[in-house]
Design an enzyme around this catalytic site. Structure first.
Site: not given
Ligand code: MRU
Length: 371
Positions: A53-55, A90, A202, A243, A253-254
């Site tokens: 995960r993570g852009a 995603r 995370q 992201d 973002n998150k």
């Protein structure tokens, strides 16, 4: 980055020359495990289930997923099917679409018997470019940390971060944490406040694990703590990842990032974004058009952790019968952002600054902009 003295990346071509290794991030921080991806379906599943995960890492994995797809089918229709399957994994991180577009451009004009090799070459470049971008971004961001350190007479610079935008979110080095690692390695005294980042934690699971392995002083705090820390003067700056950043500098973002940005503004705390250029989406004018991922309710209703006797268990924390909602991202308006730390320097979060710093992207993509 190193784990117990051994250098690792989050994704790598395996010794067989075609399959792809990744760190299984669903097992961290309690177990360190790797996985081998051998098919398009396995790559797509790894992205969708957040094994990776993570852009930026989503983008690199999609690039290698396209290579695996081409091993199965080199036709134009095969490329289109793989593009669609990977894009559907995603919705929010734009690096996914960026990487897939790069891969299609690399193979489109190649004869079918050259497409697999061309794809692997471009995927490897995408991975290397990510590392180079993050190193440059780290140097620009470290200068900001050093400037604060110079005013603190040796007292540690307190940096708040949200979610995981460290090396685990990228191929290596990280985005928001790149300046932290760079400054720390240069001997700057610093301390990181790590938001736990419910529902998937995370921050608590991945950022804390990374910082631990690198020896960076840090403390994990419950998500709602940031405002209090800022009021008490315990945060010198915030650095978070992104992201997707739209043409006007709005930041996706998150979930929870927006609340931290509001608290930062109210308390005069500088709020920075670690932003590699593939995360910029010049086709979107502002953040209202960013698709926000909604994930399964179990992520909110349950928590997973290690028991005292070393078993990994998932427990329910919400009563049976209660509904849950799980929005994975939010949008922070550009006006709340102090600066965008990019590989080309620290920019104002404005349309003009972004277009001036990345003219080649702005010109080609704004033609595809939403009305
Ligand atoms: O849902 P995730 O874990 O893929 O979310 C991505 C993130 O880790 C963060 O939003 C991060 O700040 C941006 S990616 C460098």
């Amino acid at each position: 980055m190193k784990i117990d003295g051994k250098p690792w990346r989050t994704i790598w071509p395996e010794a067989d020359g075609w399959s792809v290794g990744v760190i299984d991030q669903t097992k961290l921080p309690h177990r360190f495990a790797t996985r081998r991806l051998t098919t398009l379906a396995e790559a797509a599943e790894a992205i969708a289930t957040m094994v990776i995960r993570g852009a930026p890492l989503i983008g690199a994995t999609a690039a290698y997923g396209m290579c695996l797809a081409l091993r199965e089918d080199t036709s134009d229709e095969g490329v289109e099917r793989a593009y669609a399957a990977l894009l559907a994994t995603r919705p929010t991180a734009v690096n996914l679409r960026w990487a897939l577009d790069e891969m299609v451009a690399a193979v489109r004009n190649q004869p079918r018997d050259k497409r697999v090799a061309a794809a692997y070459a471009r995927a490897a470049e995408i991975a290397e470019e990510d590392v180079a971008i993050n190193r440059a971004l780290g140097r620009h961001g470290a200068a900001l940390i050093e400037a604060i350190a110079a005013r603190k007479n040796g007292a540690p610079v307190n940096i708040l971060t949200h979610c995981n935008a460290g090396w685990l979110a990228t191929v290596d080095v990280g985005t928001a944490l790149a300046p932290v690692y760079t400054a720390h390695d240069a001997g700057v005294a610093l301390h990181v406040w790590v938001d736990e980042t419910r529902p998937r934690n995370q921050g608590a699971s991945l950022t804390a694990w990374e910082l631990n392995h690198h020896g960076v002083p840090h403390r994990v705090v419950a998500d709602n703590t940031g405002g209090h820390l800022m009021q008490r003067g315990l945060v010198d700056m915030a650095i978070v990842g992104a992201d997707r950043v739209t043409a006007n500098g709005d930041i996706c973002n998150k979930i929870g990032t927006y609340l931290k940005a509001l608290a930062a503004r109210d308390n005069g705390v500088p709020f920075y974004i670690g932003l590699p250029s593939p995360t910029i989406d010049f086709t979107l004018r502002d953040g209202r058009d960013i698709p926000i991922e909604e994930r399964g309710g179990d992520e909110v209703a349950t928590m997973t952790g290690e028991t005292a006797d070393g078993r990994i268990e998932t427990v329910r924390v919400v009563p049976q019968g209660s509904g849950v909602a799980n929005y994975a991202f939010d949008v922070t308006p550009a006006r709340l952002v102090t600066g965008l730390i990019t590989e080309r320097g620290v920019l104002a979060a404005t349309r003009e600054a972004l277009a001036q710093a990345f003219p080649e992207r702005a010109a080609s993509e704004s033609g595809r902009a939403t009305p």
